[in-house]
Design a protein around this motif. Structure first.
Motif, short mmCIF file in Angstrom:
data_model
loop_
_atom_site.label_atom_id
_atom_site.label_comp_id
_atom_site.label_asym_id
_atom_site.label_seq_id
_atom_site.Cartn_x
_atom_site.Cartn_y
_atom_site.Cartn_z
N THR A 148 -7.67 -1.27 -6.33
CA THR A 148 -8.22 -0.15 -5.58
C THR A 148 -9.65 -0.49 -5.20
O THR A 148 -10.47 -0.81 -6.06
N SER A 174 -14.91 2.70 -0.87
CA SER A 174 -15.89 2.43 0.19
C SER A 174 -17.27 2.88 -0.21
O SER A 174 -17.47 3.55 -1.21
N ALA A 225 0.84 -1.19 0.00
CA ALA A 225 0.00 0.00 0.00
C ALA A 225 0.88 1.25 0.00
O ALA A 225 2.05 1.18 0.42
N SER A 246 -5.30 -11.21 7.66
CA SER A 246 -6.22 -10.18 7.19
C SER A 246 -7.02 -10.60 5.96
O SER A 246 -8.04 -9.97 5.64
N GLN A 250 3.69 2.22 2.67
CA GLN A 250 3.87 1.08 3.57
C GLN A 250 4.83 0.06 2.96
O GLN A 250 5.12 0.08 1.77
N LYS A 300 -12.20 -5.12 0.73
CA LYS A 300 -12.34 -4.00 1.66
C LYS A 300 -11.42 -2.86 1.21
O LYS A 300 -10.41 -3.11 0.55
N PRO A 301 -11.73 -1.64 1.60
CA PRO A 301 -10.83 -0.52 1.24
C PRO A 301 -9.39 -0.76 1.68
O PRO A 301 -8.45 -0.34 0.98
N GLU A 302 -9.20 -1.44 2.79
CA GLU A 302 -7.84 -1.69 3.27
C GLU A 302 -7.09 -2.72 2.43
O GLU A 302 -5.89 -2.94 2.66
N ASP A 303 -7.76 -3.33 1.47
CA ASP A 303 -7.08 -4.22 0.53
C ASP A 303 -6.43 -3.45 -0.61
O ASP A 303 -5.73 -4.04 -1.44
N THR A 304 -6.67 -2.16 -0.67
CA THR A 304 -6.10 -1.34 -1.73
C THR A 304 -4.58 -1.37 -1.65
O THR A 304 -3.99 -1.08 -0.61
#
Length: 127
Positions: free
Chosen positions: A124, A127, A39, A62, A42, A86-90
């Motif tokens: 991407t 949400s 990401a 996760s 990160q 989920k958005p956090e998989d972007t």
């Protein structure tokens, strides 16, 4: 070997994507295969790994239960089915191949285990 990842895109939360990684210039049939993601801002992190015979898999906590890694030896390909995104998989998703392994059940979460990397495909999730 050279690895080419594809299948990324822009989806809404809850939707699915299927990533593919095609190997050329050699066989990956004796390689443990892995998917990693990075990401923005990160470090690259482990997503999933599959053994040479496809019978052993390992997932990051996760993505456990939402993602499925598979391989097709005849097509020299490894896939990552991603459901309930989920958005956090972007992230940018990378496939990776280890060197030849002597065991059919080896899976690995450490990036240093893998020798060859694809160029990445962007996923991407809005949400």
């Amino acid at each position: 070997v050279q690895l080419q990842a594809s299948g990324g895109g822009l989806v809404q939360a809850g939707e699915s994507l299927r990533l593919s990684c095609v190997a050329s210039g050699g066989t990956i049939n004796r390689s443990t295969m892995g998917w990693f993601r990075q990401a923005p801002g990160q470090e690259r992190t482990f997503v999933a790994s599959i053994s040479t015979n496809g019978e052993s898999t390992w997932y990051a906590g996760s993505v456990q239960g939402r993602f499925t890694i598979s391989r097709d030896s005849a097509k020299n390909t490894v896939n990552l089915q991603m459901n309930s995104l989920k958005p956090e998989d972007t992230a940018v998703y990378y496939c990776a191949a280890s060197g030849p392994v002597n065991s059919d059940v080896v899976v690995a979460q450490f990036a240093s285990f893998y020798n060859d990397w694809g160029q990445g495909t962007q996923v991407t999730v809005s949400s």
